[in-house]
Design a protein around this motif. Structure first.
Motif, PDB file in Angstrom:
ATOM      1  N   GLY A 115      51.978  -5.909  97.894  1.00 36.55           N
ATOM      2  CA  GLY A 115      51.130  -6.995  97.412  1.00 36.55           C
ATOM      3  C   GLY A 115      50.207  -6.526  96.297  1.00 36.55           C
ATOM      4  N   ALA A 116      49.635  -7.501  95.597  1.00 36.22           N
ATOM      5  CA  ALA A 116      48.776  -7.214  94.442  1.00 36.22           C
ATOM      6  C   ALA A 116      47.608  -6.335  94.868  1.00 36.22           C
ATOM      7  CB  ALA A 116      48.290  -8.522  93.849  1.00 36.22           C
ATOM      8  N   PRO A 117      47.220  -5.423  94.028  1.00 34.85           N
ATOM      9  CA  PRO A 117      47.656  -5.199  92.657  1.00 34.85           C
ATOM     10  C   PRO A 117      48.798  -4.180  92.522  1.00 34.85           C
ATOM     11  CG  PRO A 117      45.763  -3.825  93.048  1.00 34.85           C
ATOM     12  CD  PRO A 117      46.043  -4.594  94.334  1.00 34.85           C
ATOM     13  N   VAL A 134      61.105   3.710  90.469  1.00 28.77           N
ATOM     14  CA  VAL A 134      61.253   2.546  89.599  1.00 28.77           C
ATOM     15  C   VAL A 134      60.173   1.555  90.013  1.00 28.77           C
ATOM     16  CG1 VAL A 134      62.772   0.700  88.830  1.00 28.77           C
ATOM     17  CG2 VAL A 134      63.745   2.924  89.470  1.00 28.77           C
ATOM     18  N   VAL A 135      59.405   1.081  89.029  1.00 29.35           N
ATOM     19  CA  VAL A 135      58.302   0.159  89.283  1.00 29.35           C
ATOM     20  C   VAL A 135      58.514  -1.097  88.457  1.00 29.35           C
ATOM     21  CG1 VAL A 135      55.801  -0.162  89.084  1.00 29.35           C
ATOM     22  CG2 VAL A 135      56.712   2.047  89.797  1.00 29.35           C
ATOM     23  N   SER A 136      58.269  -2.243  89.071  1.00 30.46           N
ATOM     24  CA  SER A 136      58.386  -3.518  88.367  1.00 30.46           C
ATOM     25  C   SER A 136      57.319  -3.621  87.286  1.00 30.46           C
ATOM     26  CB  SER A 136      58.231  -4.668  89.355  1.00 30.46           C
ATOM     27  OG  SER A 136      58.271  -5.902  88.669  1.00 30.46           O
ATOM     28  N   GLU A 137      57.719  -4.180  86.143  1.00 24.71           N
ATOM     29  CA  GLU A 137      56.763  -4.332  85.055  1.00 24.71           C
ATOM     30  C   GLU A 137      55.773  -5.470  85.284  1.00 24.71           C
ATOM     31  OE1 GLU A 137      58.778  -5.027  81.379  1.00 24.71           O
ATOM     32  OE2 GLU A 137      59.359  -7.049  81.914  1.00 24.71           O
ATOM     33  N   GLU A 138      56.004  -6.271  86.327  1.00 23.20           N
ATOM     34  CA  GLU A 138      55.116  -7.416  86.575  1.00 23.20           C
ATOM     35  C   GLU A 138      53.748  -6.996  86.996  1.00 23.20           C
ATOM     36  OE1 GLU A 138      56.133  -8.780  91.006  1.00 23.20           O
ATOM     37  OE2 GLU A 138      57.712  -9.268  89.564  1.00 23.20           O
TER      38      GLU A 138
END
Length: 138
Positions: A115-117, A134-138
């Motif tokens: 969850g965010a952030p 690997v990390v999401s760019e979002e």
């Protein structure tokens, strides 16, 4: 050093090195499975090669180097993985995770979501056990 001098003239991260046991096998994985570009494959010395690969979008490259002296390559593919500290960015983390799993790559079982952030992420291991996140760019 004068008062106006601020440290070194180092300007960017150009590449990181991961140790591999077989440069051709590693090259096939990084190019064929991950879809990276080959940036360099230069023979030097007595039978050595300097090989660099990287995502087509640019940024720092990964040098695929043979172990030096008694150093082991990655996790050697059979033991525990070696954390490389390399983090790649994905435009579609779920699709990339599924693609790598379908290709038989050793990935985390699922994309981790706290969850965010904190962005969604997962790790995979190359054939030598080098772990890459690997990390999401979002």
């Amino acid at each position: 050093m004068t008062e106006t001098t601020k440290g070194t003239r180092l300007s960017e991260l150009g590449r990181v090195a991961v140790t591999v046991t077989d440069q051709d096998r590693a090259l096939d994985f990084y190019l064929g499975t991950l879809g990276f570009d080959k940036r360099a494959d230069i023979p030097f010395g007595e039978g050595h090669r300097w090989i660099e690969v990287g995502p087509s979008g640019g940024g720092a490259g990964i040098a695929l180097v043979l172990p030096q002296n008694c150093e082991d390559a990655g996790g050697s593919g059979s033991g525990p993985s070696t954390e490389t500290g390399i983090i790649l960015t994905s435009e579609d983390i779920d699709a990339d995770h599924a693609t790598l799993r379908k290709a038989g790559v050793d990935t985390d079982p699922e994309v981790m979501r706290w969850g965010a952030p904190v962005p969604p992420m997962f790790s995979f291991r190359d054939p030598d056990g080098n772990a890459i996140m690997v990390v999401s760019e979002e």
